[in-house]
Design a protein around this motif. Structure first.
Motif, PDB file in Angstrom:
ATOM      1  N   ARG A  95      -0.411  -3.188  -0.983  1.00  0.00           N
ATOM      2  CA  ARG A  95      -0.259  -2.483  -2.258  1.00  0.00           C
ATOM      3  C   ARG A  95       0.831  -1.421  -2.175  1.00  0.00           C
ATOM      4  O   ARG A  95       1.660  -1.281  -3.077  1.00  0.00           O
ATOM      5  CB  ARG A  95      -1.588  -1.835  -2.655  1.00  0.00           C
ATOM      6  N   LEU A  96       0.837  -0.675  -1.077  1.00  0.00           N
ATOM      7  CA  LEU A  96       1.860   0.350  -0.912  1.00  0.00           C
ATOM      8  C   LEU A  96       3.231  -0.275  -0.648  1.00  0.00           C
ATOM      9  O   LEU A  96       4.254   0.237  -1.111  1.00  0.00           O
ATOM     10  CB  LEU A  96       1.475   1.298   0.225  1.00  0.00           C
ATOM     11  N   ALA A  97       3.264  -1.383   0.090  1.00  0.00           N
ATOM     12  CA  ALA A  97       4.535  -2.060   0.345  1.00  0.00           C
ATOM     13  C   ALA A  97       5.177  -2.515  -0.965  1.00  0.00           C
ATOM     14  O   ALA A  97       6.394  -2.365  -1.167  1.00  0.00           O
ATOM     15  CB  ALA A  97       4.305  -3.256   1.263  1.00  0.00           C
ATOM     16  N   MET A 109       8.782  -1.106  -2.536  1.00  0.00           N
ATOM     17  CA  MET A 109       9.877  -2.020  -2.881  1.00  0.00           C
ATOM     18  C   MET A 109      10.402  -1.773  -4.288  1.00  0.00           C
ATOM     19  O   MET A 109      11.577  -2.025  -4.577  1.00  0.00           O
ATOM     20  CB  MET A 109       9.397  -3.468  -2.762  1.00  0.00           C
ATOM     21  N   ASN A 110       9.542  -1.256  -5.153  1.00  0.00           N
ATOM     22  CA  ASN A 110       9.930  -1.051  -6.541  1.00  0.00           C
ATOM     23  C   ASN A 110      10.476   0.350  -6.831  1.00  0.00           C
ATOM     24  O   ASN A 110      10.830   0.647  -7.967  1.00  0.00           O
ATOM     25  CB  ASN A 110       8.737  -1.327  -7.464  1.00  0.00           C
ATOM     26  N   LEU A 111      10.522   1.211  -5.803  1.00  0.00           N
ATOM     27  CA  LEU A 111      11.029   2.562  -6.021  1.00  0.00           C
ATOM     28  C   LEU A 111      12.545   2.544  -6.203  1.00  0.00           C
ATOM     29  O   LEU A 111      13.263   1.918  -5.437  1.00  0.00           O
ATOM     30  CB  LEU A 111      10.680   3.459  -4.828  1.00  0.00           C
ATOM     31  N   ARG A 112      13.026   3.257  -7.210  1.00  0.00           N
ATOM     32  CA  ARG A 112      14.468   3.376  -7.416  1.00  0.00           C
ATOM     33  C   ARG A 112      15.088   4.303  -6.368  1.00  0.00           C
ATOM     34  O   ARG A 112      16.181   4.065  -5.883  1.00  0.00           O
ATOM     35  CB  ARG A 112      14.768   3.927  -8.820  1.00  0.00           C
ATOM     36  N   MET A 122       9.289  10.683  -6.272  1.00  0.00           N
ATOM     37  CA  MET A 122       9.202   9.324  -6.800  1.00  0.00           C
ATOM     38  C   MET A 122       8.011   8.584  -6.196  1.00  0.00           C
ATOM     39  O   MET A 122       7.245   7.913  -6.907  1.00  0.00           O
ATOM     40  CB  MET A 122      10.501   8.575  -6.495  1.00  0.00           C
ATOM     41  N   LEU A 123       7.818   8.726  -4.883  1.00  0.00           N
ATOM     42  CA  LEU A 123       6.731   8.037  -4.214  1.00  0.00           C
ATOM     43  C   LEU A 123       5.369   8.547  -4.673  1.00  0.00           C
ATOM     44  O   LEU A 123       4.490   7.755  -5.043  1.00  0.00           O
ATOM     45  CB  LEU A 123       6.862   8.201  -2.698  1.00  0.00           C
ATOM     46  N   LEU A 124       5.186   9.860  -4.664  1.00  0.00           N
ATOM     47  CA  LEU A 124       3.886  10.412  -5.031  1.00  0.00           C
ATOM     48  C   LEU A 124       3.581  10.192  -6.510  1.00  0.00           C
ATOM     49  O   LEU A 124       2.432   9.970  -6.891  1.00  0.00           O
ATOM     50  CB  LEU A 124       3.834  11.903  -4.684  1.00  0.00           C
ATOM     51  N   GLY A 125       4.618  10.238  -7.339  1.00  0.00           N
ATOM     52  CA  GLY A 125       4.418   9.937  -8.752  1.00  0.00           C
ATOM     53  C   GLY A 125       3.961   8.502  -8.954  1.00  0.00           C
ATOM     54  O   GLY A 125       3.090   8.224  -9.795  1.00  0.00           O
ATOM     55  N   ALA A 126       4.540   7.583  -8.172  1.00  0.00           N
ATOM     56  CA  ALA A 126       4.142   6.179  -8.269  1.00  0.00           C
ATOM     57  C   ALA A 126       2.711   5.984  -7.783  1.00  0.00           C
ATOM     58  O   ALA A 126       1.940   5.212  -8.369  1.00  0.00           O
ATOM     59  CB  ALA A 126       5.105   5.313  -7.459  1.00  0.00           C
TER      60      ALA A 126
END
Length: 291
Positions: free
Chosen positions: A100-102, A106-109, A115-119
């Protein structure tokens, strides 16, 4: 403050922050379900759980997002909070992501912490778990405006604070760091992945080498720490405490400026007592009007 439930999920990083939040939540009668990060959380969390029937601890690795969700869902947690630092280099180098995290990575701009924590917050929300502000139970610990120590900043330090605030807010807007160290109008060090205390130590070492080359040059260091321009209070809130003051004293820094209302002071009485003993001025600066 967000609507409370009888249970609170606590995603615990390192340091004392998770324990302070745990104490505040327990004081309000909440049952706390702790997701303890193996790479970060203090083992003392297990000791606390052994003596407190109102909490439970589940250990998991940093990359186990699915397990985090399953743990909170099984415990019927609807509100959760992140407390305690997770070192940036852990997030982007030591992490072993589950599926799930992978997929999320992969979808992070952009691969920065915001960005990571928001996702992650969005994924949790989709699963019925809302992240709330990490200051929700600790508002009395937010820094107040004005001079907090016996000594106020002198004119040179005041000028360095003004310059440092401009620089720090600029880099914070790019999620590069939240701390800068200034000396006589020059930026000596900018925080990156190493954290505040390491940045202060690096600035002290740099100034020591400069002063060795020039016996006529003696400049004190001013540390400026800010929140991000659009700080998400659910994570990565600026924190200072006794270790910050000790790092400053070791580096020869004489002044600390933080943003009032957006910086947590851990063990404020002890922190300011150590600052006074070291002759360090600490001041809370009002946030800019545009924030």
């Amino acid at each position: 403050m967000e609507k409370q439930t009888d249970k609170l999920g606590l995603i615990a990083g390192n340091g004392s922050f998770p324990f302070l939040l745990l104490d505040a939540a327990r004081a309000r009668g909440l049952h706390v379900v702790v997701a303890a990060i193996k790479e970060e959380t203090d083992p003392e969390m297990d000791v606390r759980a052994a003596s407190d029937s109102g909490m439970e601890v589940h250990w998991m690795s940093l990359g186990e997002l699915s397990r985090l969700i399953e743990t909170f869902q099984k415990a019927h947690v609807r509100n959760a909070v992140m407390a305690g630092q997770v070192r940036h280099k852990q997030i982007f180098s030591a992490i072993r992501p589950d599926w799930r995290l992978a997929k999320l990575l992969m979808n992070l701009r952009t691969r920065n912490t915001d960005m990571l924590l928001g996702a992650i917050a969005k994924v949790l929300s989709d699963e019925g778990i809302e992240l709330i502000s990490s200051t929700a139970y600790l508002e009395p610990m937010l820094a107040k405006s004005g001079v907090l120590t016996q000594r106020a900043p002198n004119e040179v330090e005041r000028n360095d604070i003004a310059y440092g605030l401009t620089v720090a807010r600029g880099i914070a807007g790019f999620d590069l760091g939240q701390t800068v160290v200034i000396a006589a109008g020059a930026c000596v060090a900018v925080e990156a992945m190493e954290g505040t205390d390491a940045t202060i130590a690096r600035a002290g070492a740099l100034m020591e080498s400069v002063e060795e080359e020039s016996s006529t040059l003696a400049r004190s260091l001013t540390v400026v720490k800010v929140a991000k321009p659009k700080q998400d209070l659910r994570f990565d809130v600026p924190v200072v405490g006794v270790p910050t003051i000790r790092a400053m004293a070791a580096a020869g820094a004489t002044c600390l400026a933080i943003e009032a209302g957006r910086t947590l002071l851990f063990d404020e009485a002890s922190m300011l007592r150590e600052a006074d003993a070291a002759g360090i001025a600490v001041v809370g600066e009002a946030k800019p009007a545009m924030v």
